[in-house]
Design a protein around this motif. Structure first.
Motif, mmCIF file in Angstrom:
data_model
loop_
_atom_site.group_PDB
_atom_site.id
_atom_site.type_symbol
_atom_site.label_atom_id
_atom_site.label_comp_id
_atom_site.label_asym_id
_atom_site.label_seq_id
_atom_site.Cartn_x
_atom_site.Cartn_y
_atom_site.Cartn_z
ATOM 1 N N ASN A 148 44.611 41.285 46.105
ATOM 2 C CA ASN A 148 45.710 42.055 46.711
ATOM 3 C C ASN A 148 47.068 41.415 46.459
ATOM 4 O OD1 ASN A 148 43.916 43.883 47.717
ATOM 5 N ND2 ASN A 148 43.735 42.872 49.720
ATOM 6 N N ASP A 149 47.053 40.252 45.829
ATOM 7 C CA ASP A 149 48.320 39.552 45.624
ATOM 8 C C ASP A 149 48.975 39.984 44.306
ATOM 9 O OD1 ASP A 149 50.452 37.866 45.886
ATOM 10 O OD2 ASP A 149 49.350 36.054 45.340
ATOM 11 N N VAL A 150 49.247 41.278 44.183
ATOM 12 C CA VAL A 150 49.911 41.756 42.968
ATOM 13 C C VAL A 150 51.032 42.723 43.317
ATOM 14 C CG1 VAL A 150 47.923 41.550 41.432
ATOM 15 C CG2 VAL A 150 48.301 43.682 42.614
ATOM 16 N N ALA A 151 52.062 42.691 42.509
ATOM 17 C CA ALA A 151 53.159 43.647 42.631
ATOM 18 C C ALA A 151 53.534 44.074 41.222
ATOM 19 C CB ALA A 151 54.345 42.997 43.319
ATOM 20 N N LYS A 152 53.936 45.342 41.088
ATOM 21 C CA LYS A 152 54.275 45.854 39.759
ATOM 22 C C LYS A 152 55.772 46.094 39.654
ATOM 23 C CE LYS A 152 53.682 50.271 38.300
ATOM 24 N NZ LYS A 152 53.015 51.493 37.792
ATOM 25 N N ILE A 153 56.328 45.744 38.512
ATOM 26 C CA ILE A 153 57.737 46.034 38.239
ATOM 27 C C ILE A 153 57.779 46.890 36.977
ATOM 28 C CG2 ILE A 153 59.971 45.032 37.581
ATOM 29 C CD1 ILE A 153 59.212 42.533 39.134
ATOM 30 N N GLU B 48 52.280 47.820 46.873
ATOM 31 C CA GLU B 48 51.131 48.337 47.628
ATOM 32 C C GLU B 48 49.954 48.533 46.682
ATOM 33 O OE1 GLU B 48 50.883 49.198 51.055
ATOM 34 O OE2 GLU B 48 52.585 47.839 51.043
ATOM 35 N N LEU B 49 49.704 47.516 45.852
ATOM 36 C CA LEU B 49 48.691 47.652 44.808
ATOM 37 C C LEU B 49 47.622 46.570 44.910
ATOM 38 C CD1 LEU B 49 51.204 48.203 41.888
ATOM 39 C CD2 LEU B 49 49.740 49.954 42.907
ATOM 40 N N SER B 50 46.505 46.812 44.254
ATOM 41 C CA SER B 50 45.466 45.786 44.121
ATOM 42 C C SER B 50 44.979 45.784 42.685
ATOM 43 C CB SER B 50 44.257 46.109 44.991
ATOM 44 O OG SER B 50 44.572 45.962 46.344
ATOM 45 N N LYS B 51 44.502 44.647 42.279
ATOM 46 C CA LYS B 51 43.867 44.567 40.966
ATOM 47 C C LYS B 51 42.367 44.451 41.194
ATOM 48 C CE LYS B 51 44.306 40.855 38.295
ATOM 49 N NZ LYS B 51 44.948 39.904 37.382
ATOM 50 N N VAL B 52 41.620 45.370 40.624
ATOM 51 C CA VAL B 52 40.165 45.341 40.766
ATOM 52 C C VAL B 52 39.579 45.024 39.393
ATOM 53 C CG1 VAL B 52 38.125 46.761 41.221
ATOM 54 C CG2 VAL B 52 40.105 46.865 42.756
ATOM 55 N N SER B 53 38.640 44.091 39.349
ATOM 56 C CA SER B 53 38.132 43.618 38.051
ATOM 57 C C SER B 53 36.622 43.513 38.033
ATOM 58 C CB SER B 53 38.686 42.221 37.744
ATOM 59 O OG SER B 53 40.069 42.160 37.961
ATOM 60 N N ILE B 54 36.068 43.685 36.827
ATOM 61 C CA ILE B 54 34.662 43.339 36.610
ATOM 62 C C ILE B 54 34.632 42.152 35.653
ATOM 63 C CG2 ILE B 54 33.679 45.616 37.054
ATOM 64 C CD1 ILE B 54 33.554 46.109 34.058
ATOM 65 N N VAL B 55 33.657 41.265 35.854
ATOM 66 C CA VAL B 55 33.570 40.035 35.068
ATOM 67 C C VAL B 55 32.135 39.843 34.618
ATOM 68 C CG1 VAL B 55 33.670 37.505 35.223
ATOM 69 C CG2 VAL B 55 35.436 38.892 36.331
ATOM 70 N N GLY B 56 31.944 39.439 33.384
ATOM 71 C CA GLY B 56 30.592 39.098 32.946
ATOM 72 C C GLY B 56 30.556 38.758 31.475
ATOM 73 N N ALA B 57 29.925 37.614 31.142
ATOM 74 C CA ALA B 57 29.816 37.227 29.733
ATOM 75 C C ALA B 57 28.947 38.233 28.988
ATOM 76 C CB ALA B 57 29.230 35.821 29.622
ATOM 77 N N GLY B 58 28.100 38.966 29.726
ATOM 78 C CA GLY B 58 27.200 39.931 29.109
ATOM 79 C C GLY B 58 27.905 41.137 28.512
ATOM 80 N N MET B 59 29.195 41.312 28.826
ATOM 81 C CA MET B 59 29.874 42.513 28.325
ATOM 82 C C MET B 59 30.453 42.313 26.926
ATOM 83 S SD MET B 59 33.477 42.873 30.409
ATOM 84 C CE MET B 59 32.879 42.648 32.062
ATOM 85 N N VAL C 34 53.438 40.804 38.782
ATOM 86 C CA VAL C 34 53.689 39.416 39.193
ATOM 87 C C VAL C 34 52.997 39.232 40.555
ATOM 88 C CG1 VAL C 34 55.924 39.216 38.018
ATOM 89 C CG2 VAL C 34 55.866 40.053 40.368
ATOM 90 N N THR C 35 52.934 37.998 41.053
ATOM 91 C CA THR C 35 52.390 37.835 42.400
ATOM 92 C C THR C 35 53.434 38.307 43.412
ATOM 93 O OG1 THR C 35 53.255 35.591 42.602
ATOM 94 C CG2 THR C 35 51.014 35.813 41.740
ATOM 95 N N LYS C 36 52.971 38.637 44.621
ATOM 96 C CA LYS C 36 53.918 39.151 45.620
ATOM 97 C C LYS C 36 54.998 38.124 45.951
ATOM 98 C CE LYS C 36 50.694 41.002 48.354
ATOM 99 N NZ LYS C 36 50.170 41.537 49.600
ATOM 100 N N GLY C 37 54.599 36.848 45.929
ATOM 101 C CA GLY C 37 55.542 35.777 46.229
ATOM 102 C C GLY C 37 56.687 35.706 45.216
ATOM 103 N N ASN C 38 56.436 36.173 43.996
ATOM 104 C CA ASN C 38 57.457 36.106 42.947
ATOM 105 C C ASN C 38 58.249 37.397 42.801
ATOM 106 O OD1 ASN C 38 57.233 33.475 42.041
ATOM 107 N ND2 ASN C 38 55.547 33.951 40.644
ATOM 108 N N LEU C 39 57.847 38.436 43.552
ATOM 109 C CA LEU C 39 58.456 39.751 43.343
ATOM 110 C C LEU C 39 59.967 39.735 43.560
ATOM 111 C CD1 LEU C 39 58.223 42.804 42.809
ATOM 112 C CD2 LEU C 39 57.800 43.116 45.260
ATOM 113 N N SER D 253 39.842 33.499 39.662
ATOM 114 C CA SER D 253 41.226 33.831 39.307
ATOM 115 C C SER D 253 41.542 35.288 39.627
ATOM 116 C CB SER D 253 41.474 33.590 37.822
ATOM 117 O OG SER D 253 41.110 32.288 37.488
ATOM 118 N N LEU D 254 40.498 36.114 39.702
ATOM 119 C CA LEU D 254 40.714 37.546 39.915
ATOM 120 C C LEU D 254 40.474 37.942 41.368
ATOM 121 C CD1 LEU D 254 39.054 38.768 36.612
ATOM 122 C CD2 LEU D 254 41.481 38.921 37.179
ATOM 123 N N GLY D 255 40.423 36.963 42.265
ATOM 124 C CA GLY D 255 40.407 37.298 43.689
ATOM 125 C C GLY D 255 39.197 36.862 44.495
#
Ligand code: ADP
Ligand code: ASP
Ligand code: MG
Length: 401
Positions: free
Chosen positions: A258-263, A337-348, A308-313, A205-207
């Motif tokens: 990379n599919d993110v846009a900010k409003i 012109e933004l990206s969402k960068v994420s870390i994932v882990g049940a260990g956190m 939102v996603t770029k398609g919905n902007l 879900s996060l890319g």
């Protein structure tokens, strides 16, 4: 022996030689005594090419006709693969989504599978045929062909595996498994032997587009044994399952989307009901909102930003602009012109300091954070797109995965 569902992605069937390679692998599995159902994607970049053909004629084609067009890509690969298998002397039949009984909702371009009527499939399997099914497509209650969203063939495969009670579902692709980061640009990324459904769902879900997120959702729901593996090399891939030993690793992966846009809505009234007004307007249009940030109220006003996603902007901006006076915003600004960068882990879950380590990596790399959001097993930051790959590499190195 049992039923095995195999899915081959676009790069795995990109040309005649690769289709032959797939035909060999499929017939080997069949010859070992299994019933085999194979789901195929469109060859190589076919889906992108079809979309480009459409835009030459119409900048805003109806979603129904887009689905009609895009679904043709998978029909090409399914029939070619069937022919390659015929050539090897094996009994085979290819089926479109509707012939395979894939019933979907009506939202063209992003339909969901409601159920699969496996009667025809079962009949072909009973005749000892290898069954090839076009991925990414189905049919709605009005008999329109629908598609499942980009990358949706994974979901077709898992849904078929669930409905047929298959013994396993193998997703063959151009990498040999799920890695701790996209191996295309993170050279130190490591292959995971196993990962939980929940972690994989977050990553997807996060890319991490190695699996379509809805395929993971469905695999979890119906407890489908899922393996991601290479269609070129014969080695073990990554098993996706309910539980793994998470203690070994604090975080399981780093992703970027990379599919993110900010409003941002500037100078809204600092009073009850404002967020409700903003987000109910968007919800009514079916626009999903992701990260939300509200500033502290000062001198009776506050700002609200969200993604939102770029398609919905464009649609989101239109709606907000129409309602600007009612919402009382002085200005509406946006940035795509933004990206969402994420870390994932049940260990956190039980480890303080994981987020701090991520922020330190970004600080070391001189990268500014626009927004932050967290949940039990992930931390996401919104940063400038130009910094995204550097950010993923820096974070990945910092955690020493
Ligand atoms: P297919 O056409 O087989 O469906 P995709 O392009 O959809 O293939 O998915 C495979 C790609 O996913 C890989 O080539 C890789 O670049 C990308 N990817 C992104 N994140 C990851 C990850 N964490 N692990 C493995 N691959 C990843
Ligand atoms: N061909 C479709 C796409 O490119 C579906 C898929 O490959 O999974 O998105
Ligand atoms: Mg894919």
């Amino acid at each position: 022996m049992g039923i095995i569902v195999q899915k081959y992605g676009g790069s795995s069937v990109a040309n005649a030689e690769r289709v032959k390679n797939v035909a060999n692998r499929v017939t080997e599995t069949y010859s070992a005594g299994n019933s085999v159902v194979v789901v195929v994607s469109a060859q190589g970049d076919t889906t992108d090419d079809l979309i480009a053909l459409a835009t030459e004629l119409n900048q805003n084609p109806s979603k129904r006709e887009m689905d009609m067009l895009m679904s043709s890509g998978e029909q090409i690969s399914m029939s070619l693969l069937a022919m390659a298998i015929e050539q090897l002397g094996f009994p085979v039949v290819s089926l479109t989504g509707w012939q395979a009984g894939v019933d979907t909702t009506s939202n063209a371009g992003n339909a969901r599978i409601k159920k699969i009527d496996t009667e025809r499939l079962q009949r072909e399997l009973d005749k000892k045929k290898i069954v090839i099914v076009a991925g990414f497509q189905g049919i709605d209650k009005y008999d329109n062909i629908t598609t499942l969203g980009r990358g949706g063939s994974d979901t077709s495969a898992v849904a078929l595996a669930a409905s047929l009670h298959a013994d396993k579902c193998e997703i063959y692709t151009d990498v040999d498994g799920v890695y701790t980061a996209d191996p295309r640009f993170v050279k130190s990324a490591k292959k995971l032997d196993e990962i939980t459904y929940d972690e994989m769902l977050e990553l997807a879900s996060l890319g991490a587009n190695v699996l379509h997120n809805r395929s993971v959702e469905m695999a979890k729901k119906y407890n489908v044994k899922l393996e991601v593996k290479s269609s070129f090399e014969r080695i073990n891939g990554t098993i996706v399952k309910e539980r793994c030993d998470v203690e070994k690793m604090l975080i399981r992966g780093v992703t970027r989307d990379n599919d993110v846009a900010k409003i941002a809505l500037i100078e809204l009234a600092d009073e009850p009901g404002v967020a409700f007004k903003v987000f109910s307007l968007l919800a009514k249009e079916g626009i999903n909102v992701d990260v939300i940030l509200q500033s502290i109220g000062r001198t009776n006003s506050k700002d609200i930003s969200f993604t939102v996603t770029k398609g919905n902007l464009e649609r989101a901006l239109e709606i907000l602009d129409e309602n600007k006076a009612m919402l009382g915003a002085s200005t509406i600004v946006h940035n795509d012109e933004l990206s969402k960068v994420s870390i994932v882990g049940a260990g956190m879950v039980n480890n303080a300091g994981v987020a701090a380590t991520m922020f330190e990596a970004l600080f070391d790399a001189g990268i500014n954070i626009h927004m932050i959001s967290t949940s039990e097993i992930k931390v996401s930051v919104l940063i400038d797109r130009k910094d995204a790959e550097k950010a993923v590499v820096s974070i990945h190195d910092k955690f020493g995965i």
